[in-house]
Design an enzyme around this catalytic site. Structure first.
Site, PDB file in Angstrom:
ATOM      1  N   GLU A 261      48.269  66.219  42.003  1.00 33.23           N
ATOM      2  CA  GLU A 261      48.019  65.017  40.763  1.00 33.23           C
ATOM      3  C   GLU A 261      47.078  64.081  41.159  1.00 33.23           C
ATOM      4  O   GLU A 261      47.394  63.111  41.858  1.00 33.23           O
ATOM      5  CB  GLU A 261      49.397  64.475  40.324  1.00 33.23           C
ATOM      6  CG  GLU A 261      50.348  65.549  39.893  1.00 33.23           C
ATOM      7  CD  GLU A 261      50.001  66.430  38.549  1.00 33.23           C
ATOM      8  OE1 GLU A 261      49.225  65.900  37.729  1.00 33.23           O
ATOM      9  OE2 GLU A 261      50.067  67.644  38.713  1.00 33.23           O
ATOM     10  N   CYS A 295      46.150  56.323  36.696  1.00 30.73           N
ATOM     11  CA  CYS A 295      45.053  57.537  36.716  1.00 30.73           C
ATOM     12  C   CYS A 295      44.861  57.751  35.505  1.00 30.73           C
ATOM     13  O   CYS A 295      43.621  58.584  35.382  1.00 30.73           O
ATOM     14  CB  CYS A 295      45.920  58.943  37.391  1.00 30.73           C
ATOM     15  SG  CYS A 295      47.556  59.270  36.876  1.00 30.73           S
TER      16      CYS A 295
END
Length: 533
Positions: A261, A295
């Site tokens: 990720e 993010c």
């Protein structure tokens, strides 16, 4: 197992041999990681750095405990994790306080973006894992005399390497899912935020998760590298693209799978018919929450030229109205930057944009105090282009650059003009148009009239495309990835197949007739095969 020496300390600060305070995230002369509040510079606590041997021991200890844990029923696992869920709810203030002190996000963000999502994810997977992992039947169209199914087995020990921006919700979510799938866990939290991980482990053990099943090792990147080769069966990594590439290679050398990720440069597209008040509020929150250190933050805004002045004005007013300060207070909207390294990146992007002609309409100040406090004002920019780092590279700070577009095709092209593909956001009142544009955007998740929140929805898979990562966490797919999928093929009745020994011309012709009859692409072809022509 790493020794935690986290809060019961009498000294006011840790010092290097020359009397200065060590840099946040560095190893002290005592072999520890010292954690300081990003908002005030006050010492929070320390943890002992793990050696390579201790990392291997942690993996071995987790594996021993995992054999017993995997033998437990889903109901027994659910009972332990439900107690963990209630502990998280009952002691939410305690967890939120430590997250604020260690990470620098505001108290509301610690509760709403970390603590409560973990409680909800635990609630969901502790009750749904058994159904999500039940055997899956595989009807065999060509071999009806056989019965096939898939069964999901625990992989063994999952190595988790987690980041500093969400030091509780990311590793806790991955850990809970791994445990419900029957695995053990070795977690290496970020060197900047190790303390909340120790609190998580304490809560799990208090809830009845066997001691030793969840191990925590501490250190910098070298400890993460040791974890990948420690004997774990899978790695789940959340962090930068550069480090993710290294983890991918290291996992391949061990012949183990990994989920990555990684970063994002997420765009928001605002169409002419959008509700501008709603769009401005949600875009601002998507850009400035957690000081932009998410993010999936909104890092680029593409607004139709006909409404750009109105939307920009609303975003400027929102940014200027946000209250920033030491995050321990309830009436603070924007907290501190967790690391000086990230402050430097944001400052570099901002200076580059200004030098190339961008205009700062709100914010733009970077404040680093001698006591260690670090703050970047929520900033709105116009006059930006894709030649600027602030529109091209991941900023990971409270920056909101705005560009205009004329056509939807141009907006999609600009949004896709990035090496990243984590999330994207579309604002319009037209649901059909939103769906049409969503399916043209190269992103792991596309949201309509909203930002950020789907990481807190445990049913939804989370992950990106392109440089934003490999694989998924959360959802059914993330849970199943934490398992080995094994296929079992059983006989319903004996069938005298034509492909066994001894081979012959007769068997060859029979095989052609059977397959031609069953899967010929037209009725004429099937009849022809049946007749042996």
């Amino acid at each position: 197992m790493a020794e935690s020496i986290s809060e019961p300390m009498q000294r006011s600060a840790v010092r290097t041999p020359d009397g200065t305070r060590p840099v946040q995230g560095s190893v002290t002369a005592h072999g520890t990681l010292a954690v300081y509040e990003p908002g005030s510079g006050k010492l929070v606590g320390e943890v002992r750095v793990s050696t390579a041997a201790q990392v291997r021991d942690a993996a071995a200890a987790s594996r021993a405990a995992q054999k017993v844990w995997a033998a437990r029923s889903f109901k027994e696992r659910e009972q332990a994790l439900s107690r963990f869920q209630q502990l998280v709810l009952d002691r939410a203030d305690e967890l939120a306080d430590l997250i604020v002190r260690e990470n620098g996000k505001t108290r509301n963000e610690a509760l709403f973006m970390e603590v409560l999502p973990v409680a909800d994810l635990t609630h969901y997977f502790s009750r749904k894992a058994e159904r999500l992992l039940r055997d899956e039947r595989l009807p065999l169209h060509m071999f009806p005399h056989k019965k096939s199914y898939l069964r999901f087995y625990p992989r063994g020990v999952i190595g988790i390497i987690s980041p500093w921006n969400y030091p509780f919700s990311i590793p806790a979510g991955d850990t809970v899912m791994a445990l419900m799938a029957g695995n053990g866990v070795v977690l290496k939290p970020s060197e900047f935020t190790p303390l909340i991980a120790e609190r998580m482990r304490a809560f799990l053990e208090e809830a009845g998760v066997p001691r030793g099943l969840v191990q925590i090792v501490h250190g910098k990147g070298d400890v993460g590298a040791e974890l990948v080769k420690s004997g774990v069966n899978m790695v789940v990594f959340t962090g930068s693209v550069a480090t993710g590439r290294k983890v991918n290679v290291a996992a391949a050398e061990q012949m183990i799978p990994c989920v990555l990720e990684l970063g994002g440069k997420d765009p928001a597209i605002v169409l002419p018919d959008a509700d501008l008040d709603t769009a401005a509020l949600k875009v601002a929150w998507g850009a400035f929450a957690n000081s932009g250190q998410t993010c999936a933050s909104v890092e680029r805004v593409y607004v139709h030229e006909s409404i750009a002045p109105q939307l920009t004005d609303k975003l400027v007013k929102l940014a200027e109205g946000l209250r920033q300060g030491e995050p321990n207070s309830y009436d603070v909207d924007v907290g501190a930057m967790t690391t000086q390294m990230q402050v430097d990146i944001v400052k570099r992007h901002l200076e580059d944009a200004r030098a190339k002609g961008a205009k700062v309409l709100a914010g733009g100040e970077v404040k680093v105090y001698p006591d260690g406090g670090r703050f970047v004002q929520p900033t709105v920019l116009t006059g930006v282009t894709h030649e600027m780092a602030i529109m091209r590279d991941e900023t990971f700070g409270p920056m909101l650059p705005i560009m205009t577009f004329r056509t939807e095709e141009e907006a999609v092209r600009l949004a896709n003009d990035s090496p990243y593909g984590l999330s994207a956001y579309v604002f319009t009142r037209d649901k059909r148009k939103a769906d049409l544009i969503a399916n043209q955007l190269l992103a792991g998740t596309v949201m309509h009239n909203d930002t950020l929140y789907t990481h807190a929805a445990p049913e939804t898979p989370w992950g990106g495309v392109k440089a934003s990562g490999l694989g998924r966490v959360h959802g059914k797919h993330g849970l199943r990835d934490l398992c080995e999928v094994r296929h079992v093929n059983l006989e319903r009745f004996n069938f005298p197949a034509f492909w066994f020994y001894p081979y012959s011309a007769k068997a060859y012709r029979l095989g052609r007739r059977v397959y031609g009859t069953l899967i010929g692409t037209s009725l004429q072809a099937r009849i022809k095969a049946l007749l042996g022509k």
